[in-house]
Design an enzyme around this catalytic site. Structure first.
Site, PDB file in Angstrom:
ATOM      1  N   GLY A  26      -6.143  11.212  -5.717  1.00  0.00           N
ATOM      2  CA  GLY A  26      -5.633  10.276  -6.709  1.00  0.00           C
ATOM      3  C   GLY A  26      -6.298   8.922  -6.622  1.00  0.00           C
ATOM      4  N   ARG A  30     -10.166   6.690  -1.855  1.00  0.00           N
ATOM      5  CA  ARG A  30     -10.279   7.921  -1.080  1.00  0.00           C
ATOM      6  C   ARG A  30     -11.473   8.735  -1.558  1.00  0.00           C
ATOM      7  NH1 ARG A  30      -5.117  11.294  -1.249  1.00  0.00           N
ATOM      8  NH2 ARG A  30      -4.268   9.355  -0.439  1.00  0.00           N
ATOM      9  N   ARG A  49     -13.770   2.529 -15.879  1.00  0.00           N
ATOM     10  CA  ARG A  49     -12.455   2.024 -15.474  1.00  0.00           C
ATOM     11  C   ARG A  49     -12.280   1.986 -13.954  1.00  0.00           C
ATOM     12  NH1 ARG A  49      -7.923   3.193 -19.793  1.00  0.00           N
ATOM     13  NH2 ARG A  49      -9.169   3.319 -21.688  1.00  0.00           N
ATOM     14  N   ARG A  93      -7.259  19.497  -6.466  1.00  0.00           N
ATOM     15  CA  ARG A  93      -6.551  18.249  -6.168  1.00  0.00           C
ATOM     16  C   ARG A  93      -6.354  18.169  -4.660  1.00  0.00           C
ATOM     17  NH1 ARG A  93      -3.037  14.344  -5.829  1.00  0.00           N
ATOM     18  NH2 ARG A  93      -0.875  14.684  -5.196  1.00  0.00           N
ATOM     19  N   SER A  96      -1.720  13.385  -1.506  1.00  0.00           N
ATOM     20  CA  SER A  96      -0.576  13.250  -0.618  1.00  0.00           C
ATOM     21  C   SER A  96       0.659  13.776  -1.326  1.00  0.00           C
ATOM     22  CB  SER A  96      -0.382  11.784  -0.217  1.00  0.00           C
ATOM     23  OG  SER A  96      -0.201  10.984  -1.376  1.00  0.00           O
ATOM     24  N   ASP A 209       4.776  11.629   3.776  1.00  0.00           N
ATOM     25  CA  ASP A 209       6.085  11.082   4.106  1.00  0.00           C
ATOM     26  C   ASP A 209       7.138  12.171   3.958  1.00  0.00           C
ATOM     27  OD1 ASP A 209       7.373  10.124   1.069  1.00  0.00           O
ATOM     28  OD2 ASP A 209       5.236  10.548   1.249  1.00  0.00           O
ATOM     29  N   ARG A 223      -3.235   6.953   4.593  1.00  0.00           N
ATOM     30  CA  ARG A 223      -3.376   7.953   3.532  1.00  0.00           C
ATOM     31  C   ARG A 223      -4.823   8.036   3.055  1.00  0.00           C
ATOM     32  NH1 ARG A 223       2.026   7.944  -0.199  1.00  0.00           N
ATOM     33  NH2 ARG A 223       3.505   7.336   1.396  1.00  0.00           N
TER      34      ARG A 223
END
Length: 251
Positions: A26, A30, A49, A93, A96, A209, A223
């Site tokens: 996401g 990362r 973007r 994908r 997290s 989490d 993360r």
């Protein structure tokens, strides 16, 4: 196939383009981290973007990694355009998720065989019923085989793709009763796009989490940079996927 420029994806290196498989975290940071630490000769191929997309090589196979942003509307746009206009066959994908199954611990890795959802994303298809978004079996099989080879534990089950991060209803416990392992925000839209366009998709998530007591959570930096086992699992799986046949997107 001819790669078509879109309002969200504009190749900076048209000759290199995207790999057959795109890994989609996401977070754009990362994406950058994976490219710089795992890929050979990574090249920035999209930055519209600020959604960084890179293409490089892993074990001699061309692989891309590009951020999806947060939520189903965002991954819905990017995955659709990658499948339909950029020649991408497989999207994995890698994100997290919040653990809602009692047996899960922080940093466990889960693969979504299906993605339950509270989203209205599926209404666009005009179906007289409820769609069940599922992953591609070939991708799941390759990921499980890879995990076994690595000696890693990959827990397979349903995910819950939610439109809400801060949820007043706190209904995640009810979904846990129905066998959902973890809650995240993208897999269902990715799976529906892949089913509609006759492409392949899989969501692999690291538990960042725990939604219920003891409420353990990793911070943003952890993360971004500490999910190395999931990253290696995804890249090694991408190498296996290179042998899968090419699929034409549906109109």
């Amino acid at each position: 196939m001819e790669v078509i420029k879109t309002p969200h994806i504009s190749l900076l290196d048209e000759e290199l383009g995207f790999g057959k498989t795109v890994l989609m975290p996401g977070d754009p940071l990362r994406s950058k981290y994976i490219a710089e630490h795992f890929l050979e000769n990574p090249v920035l191929v999209n930055n519209v973007r600020g959604v960084n997309g890179y293409t490089g090589y892993y074990d001699g196979v061309k692989v891309s990694v590009m951020a999806s942003g947060m939520g189903m509307p965002s991954i819905g746009i990017y995955s659709y355009e990658l499948y339909k206009y950029s020649g991408v066959q497989n999207i994995m994908r890698i994100g997290s998720a919040g653990g809602i199954a009692e047996e899960l611990q922080v940093r466990d890795i889960v693969a979504g065989i299906g993605a339950c959802t509270n989203s209205a994303y599926g209404r666009q298809y005009g179906l007289d019923g409820t769609i069940a978004p599922v992953c591609n079996f070939d991708m799941l099989s390759a990921a499980k085989e890879t995990a076994d080879e690595m000696g890693a534990t990959l827990r397979v089950g349903n995910l819950l793709s939610s439109d809400t991060f801060y949820d007043d209803t706190r209904k995640s416990g009810d979904w846990s009763k129905m066998g959902c392992l973890a809650v995240e925000m993208e897999a269902a839209a990715l799976y529906m796009n892949a089913l509609r366009l006759k492409k392949r998709a899989l969501a692999i998530c690291t538990i960042s989490d725990l939604i219920f007591p003891p409420y353990t959570a990793l911070d943003a930096a952890e993360r971004e940079q500490s999910f190395t086992e999931m990253m290696e699992l995804a890249l090694k799986t991408a190498v296996k996927l290179e042998s899968l046949p090419y699929l034409e997107a549906k109109e």
